[in-house]
Scaffold this active site. Structure first.
Site, PDB file in Angstrom:
ATOM      1  N   CYS A   2       0.758  -1.258  -0.041  1.00 32.22           N
ATOM      2  CA  CYS A   2       0.023   0.030   0.060  1.00 32.22           C
ATOM      3  C   CYS A   2       0.844   1.321   0.075  1.00 32.22           C
ATOM      4  O   CYS A   2       1.961   1.205   0.426  1.00 32.22           O
ATOM      5  CB  CYS A   2      -0.622   0.199   1.247  1.00 32.22           C
ATOM      6  N   ARG A  27       5.256   0.517  -5.902  1.00 29.28           N
ATOM      7  CA  ARG A  27       4.994  -0.217  -4.706  1.00 29.28           C
ATOM      8  C   ARG A  27       4.175  -1.578  -4.955  1.00 29.28           C
ATOM      9  O   ARG A  27       4.273  -2.390  -4.179  1.00 29.28           O
ATOM     10  CB  ARG A  27       4.492   0.633  -3.649  1.00 29.28           C
ATOM     11  N   TRP A  74      -3.132  -2.737  -1.386  1.00 28.08           N
ATOM     12  CA  TRP A  74      -2.388  -3.825  -2.003  1.00 28.08           C
ATOM     13  C   TRP A  74      -3.246  -4.862  -0.849  1.00 28.08           C
ATOM     14  O   TRP A  74      -3.092  -5.056   0.135  1.00 28.08           O
ATOM     15  CB  TRP A  74      -1.010  -4.013  -1.793  1.00 28.08           C
ATOM     16  N   ASN A 100      -2.193   2.022   5.925  1.00 29.16           N
ATOM     17  CA  ASN A 100      -0.879   0.950   5.498  1.00 29.16           C
ATOM     18  C   ASN A 100      -0.680   0.228   6.447  1.00 29.16           C
ATOM     19  O   ASN A 100      -0.545   0.739   7.918  1.00 29.16           O
ATOM     20  CB  ASN A 100       0.386   1.648   5.073  1.00 29.16           C
ATOM     21  N   GLY A 101      -0.436  -1.190   6.420  1.00 25.42           N
ATOM     22  CA  GLY A 101      -0.033  -1.927   7.637  1.00 25.42           C
ATOM     23  C   GLY A 101      -1.106  -2.898   7.887  1.00 25.42           C
ATOM     24  O   GLY A 101      -2.186  -3.259   6.996  1.00 25.42           O
ATOM     25  N   GLU A 501      20.011 -15.828  -6.904  1.00 24.80           N
ATOM     26  CA  GLU A 501      19.450 -14.685  -7.374  1.00 24.80           C
ATOM     27  C   GLU A 501      18.836 -14.519  -8.798  1.00 24.80           C
ATOM     28  O   GLU A 501      17.997 -13.948  -9.060  1.00 24.80           O
ATOM     29  CB  GLU A 501      20.503 -13.559  -7.131  1.00 24.80           C
ATOM     30  N   LYS A 505      15.017 -13.467 -10.013  1.00 18.60           N
ATOM     31  CA  LYS A 505      14.643 -12.538 -10.744  1.00 18.60           C
ATOM     32  C   LYS A 505      13.723 -13.215 -11.829  1.00 18.60           C
ATOM     33  O   LYS A 505      12.867 -12.536 -12.272  1.00 18.60           O
ATOM     34  CB  LYS A 505      16.084 -12.252 -11.510  1.00 18.60           C
ATOM     35  N   GLU A 508      10.115 -13.827 -10.667  1.00 20.44           N
ATOM     36  CA  GLU A 508       9.714 -12.313 -10.288  1.00 20.44           C
ATOM     37  C   GLU A 508       9.028 -11.873 -11.550  1.00 20.44           C
ATOM     38  O   GLU A 508       7.655 -11.286 -11.365  1.00 20.44           O
ATOM     39  CB  GLU A 508      10.465 -11.344  -9.654  1.00 20.44           C
ATOM     40  N   HIS A 524      21.521 -35.594  -6.117  1.00 17.65           N
ATOM     41  CA  HIS A 524      20.694 -36.084  -4.835  1.00 17.65           C
ATOM     42  C   HIS A 524      19.174 -36.008  -5.024  1.00 17.65           C
ATOM     43  O   HIS A 524      18.524 -35.695  -4.035  1.00 17.65           O
ATOM     44  CB  HIS A 524      21.476 -35.295  -3.718  1.00 17.65           C
ATOM     45  N   LYS A 621       7.243  -3.417  -4.114  1.00 15.62           N
ATOM     46  CA  LYS A 621       8.530  -3.008  -3.928  1.00 15.62           C
ATOM     47  C   LYS A 621       9.004  -2.963  -2.410  1.00 15.62           C
ATOM     48  O   LYS A 621      10.152  -3.556  -2.326  1.00 15.62           O
ATOM     49  CB  LYS A 621       8.600  -1.585  -4.577  1.00 15.62           C
TER      50      LYS A 621
END
Ligand code: M6R
Length: 626
Positions: A2, A27, A74, A100-101, A501, A505, A508, A524, A621
């Site tokens: 948010c 965001r 969000w 927000n939160g 990483e 990426k 995402e 394995h 974000k």
């Protein structure tokens, strides 16, 4: 996650609120709304979907108010819908709130308010806040107080009841031309100028208006008009606060001719690395951190380091571990913040806990930091955002100075975090007195000198520029691979951290499933998944491990895999489908070069798929809730 915007001044607020929300779009959100106040009436415009949808809502163009609040949501509690969008009213339409939160005890608060006769029209946790404010407002007995003072008291009482995290803005006809804000564990900043003040959940959203900011602390409230800002704690004791001047340039948060923020940020890396290293590291001089006052006596007493972070920042921490263990010989563990905070880690005053966060606002990372401080450890924050929450909680802070990172997928922040770990490890090594000795870097007993490592760090921008010039093969691979459903990333040692990483990426921004494995672990289990045509990408930068990794790549080739190898090793006598060559460098900092082809790969695959690179689905974000 948010986003919050607020404005109070002389201009038409709606335009500024919309521009602010657009600046926060990166965001991540699924609905948006604004509220302005005119003729003693709050006007709310909100809906699910993009910010620009608000412009088409009935009455938007007639809004004349010169102050207001705004929000991108969000979804956490309740699906994306108009009813669940912010701002939310109390039952009497007297208080409008954005939040927000997450309010963890909203069920209890809802039950309490329902018993008092309040009705709820959304599924959100937020809706309890305006109603709680109304409840306290109507129960305040001091009749001598102004409406603004009574509202402030009601907001303070309401926030005391909230468990969890919040950043809130409140407007009401009871307090004309005024916005009340408050926060706990969720970011909120106030940008100030003569005759107007701005509010936002992060600094870049306001950089076109001002560079002067007040950073609100936990459990702090502010009453904001166009020409005044007063700060209070939740017991309403007034205090003063210093302005922080933010040096970031507004243009640094724009695309500058690049198609996407992510591409711009990838190509900014030679410069961001230069900025991170800055004057901290020079040849033939000890590393100098102006912003870090850690004494050798303290360091000599440390017997364990934890690096704690999330996502890409955690991957930078994996490289940090190698650097700290090799250069300082201090056992170092890397933890995911959301696990660390609940696993009762063994920490005491001989533990140094390093927290890495681009935004400095990641809820899990902040919570983990608070926990380790309570257990007696010293805490060091590595962040990109000046004055962010994590930097205010930590004992020590060092900044990456990578400039604003807008794309959800982190790129330049990662390379800056890694290089900062390298400079930090050299600094610690010098403080511990290892500067003249050779540093062993692998199980073969190969050694390096700190001065050689410094030289390699200084040359990084040039070498990064070379990597960035060679994109043709990566584009070709992306064109051939973008319809794939699965991919594998392999590496050994430090190269495995880069594989992780690269895999993150790809997931995402390309929505392609991928796995990252230590190449030696393949046999394995996961090798069962290797079949004809599957794409396997390997990273190979450590000479001491090269032969072993090559054998593992041969094993997947035998099973029909298509291979890409990112390397600075001599691969004569071996055939792979794609070989991306990168310059030679000390293996301890090779991730700064080897990650770049992987960043570009996921970018080009995403573009081939026609996806929104900068704002991937479901992601935010800065993850300011647990
Ligand atoms: O702001 P932070 O560095 O604390 O963020 C941590 C992660 O949320 C972040 O790195 C995330 O994994 C990125 N989207 C990765 O590209």
């Amino acid at each position: 996650m948010c986003g919050i915007i607020g404005y109070v001044g002389n201009k038409k607020a709606s335009n500024i609120l919309i521009d602010g929300l657009l600046a926060l779009e990166y965001r991540g959100y699924d609905s948006a709304g604004i509220a302005t106040l005119e003729n003693n009436e709050i006007k709310i415009m909100k809906d699910k979907g993009r910010v620009k949808n608000i412009l088409d809502l009935d009455g938007y163009d007639k809004l004349q108010g010169t102050y207001g609040i705004a929000h991108t949501r969000w979804a956490t509690h309740g699906k994306p819908s108009k009813e669940n969008s912010h701002p939310h009213f109390d039952n009497s339409n007297t208080f409008a709130v954005v939040h927000n939160g997450i309010i963890e005890n909203y069920n209890e608060l809802r039950a309490f308010l329902a018993e008092k006769g309040y009705t709820f029209y959304s599924q959100t946790d937020t809706e309890v806040i305006p109603n709680l404010i109304h409840y306290y407002y109507t129960n305040i007995e001091e009749t001598d107080k102004s409406d603004t003072d009574k509202t402030l008291r009601a907001v303070a009482e309401a926030t005391k009841d909230l468990k969890g995290s919040y950043a809130i803005e409140v407007i009401s006809p009871l307090m004309p031309n005024t916005i009340i804000v408050g926060r706990k564990d969720s970011p909120l900043v106030i940008g100030t100028k003569s005759d107007e003040n701005y509010i936002a959940s992060d600094i870049p959203a306001l950089l076109t208006y001002t560079k002067d900011f007040y950073l609100l602390n936990d459990n702090e409230l502010a009453v904001i008009t166009k020409d005044s800002i007063s700060f209070y704690n939740t017991d309403l004791e007034k205090h003063s606060k210093n302005i922080k001047n933010i040096e970031w340039d507004a243009s640094a948060a724009e695309k500058n001719g690049y198609e996407d923020y992510m591409l711009k940020e990838i190509f900014e890396q030679p410069n961001s690395i230069r900025e991170t290293v800055g004057s901290r590291l020079k040849l033939n001089e000890p590393v100098n951190f102006d912003d870090l006052d850690i004494k050798p006596e303290y360091l000599k007493n440390i017997n364990k380091i934890f690096i704690v972070a999330c996502g890409t920042a955690m991957h930078a921490g994996l490289v940090g571990k190698v650097l700290l263990e090799k250069l300082c010989k201090i056992p170092t563990e890397v933890d995911i913040a959301s696990e660390f905070r609940y696993r009762d880690p063994i920490i005491d005053d001989k533990t140094l806990c390093i927290y890495v966060s681009q935004s400095g606002e990641t809820a899990d990372t902040i919570a983990a930091l608070k926990l380790s401080r309570e257990k007696g450890a010293k805490t060091l924050a590595i962040s990109n955002v000046i004055g962010s929450s994590i930097t205010r909680e930590a004992d020590y802070t060092i900044y990456t100075h990578a400039g604003p990172e807008i794309a959800v997928a982190s790129t330049k922040a990662y390379t800056s975090q890694v290089v900062l770990f390298a400079v930090l490890a050299i600094h610690f090594s010098e403080l511990l007195g290892y500067s003249d000795s050779d540093i062993t870097i692998n199980s073969n007993g190969d050694t390096i000198k700190l001065e050689d490592l410094k030289n390699d760090i200084i040359n990084l921008p040039k070498k990064l520029a070379i990597v960035l010039e060679n994109t043709d093969l990566i584009k070709e691979f992306a064109e051939n691979a973008y319809t794939e459903k699965d991919m594998f990333f392999l590496g050994r040692g430090i190269d495995e951290t880069v594989a992780k990483e690269g895999s993150l990426k790809l997931k995402e921004i390309s929505y392609i499933h991928s796995e990252a494995y230590a190449a030696g672990e393949l046999k394995h289990g996961p090798i069962a998944l290797i079949e004809n045509g599957i794409h396997v990408i390997s990273i190979l930068t450590d000479e001491s491990l090269a032969k072993k990794t090559i054998s593992n790549i041969q094993e997947v080739i035998t099973r029909g895999a298509k291979t890409m190898v990112i390397t600075n090793q001599n691969l004569e006598g071996h055939t792979f489908d794609y070989v991306i060559e990168i310059p030679k460098i000390c293996p301890l900092i090779s991730p700064i070069l080897s990650v770049v082809p992987l960043q570009l790969l996921s970018y080009y695959i995403s573009k081939n798929k026609g996806l929104d690179v900068d704002k991937p689905r479901n992601l935010a974000k800065s993850v300011t809730v647990e």
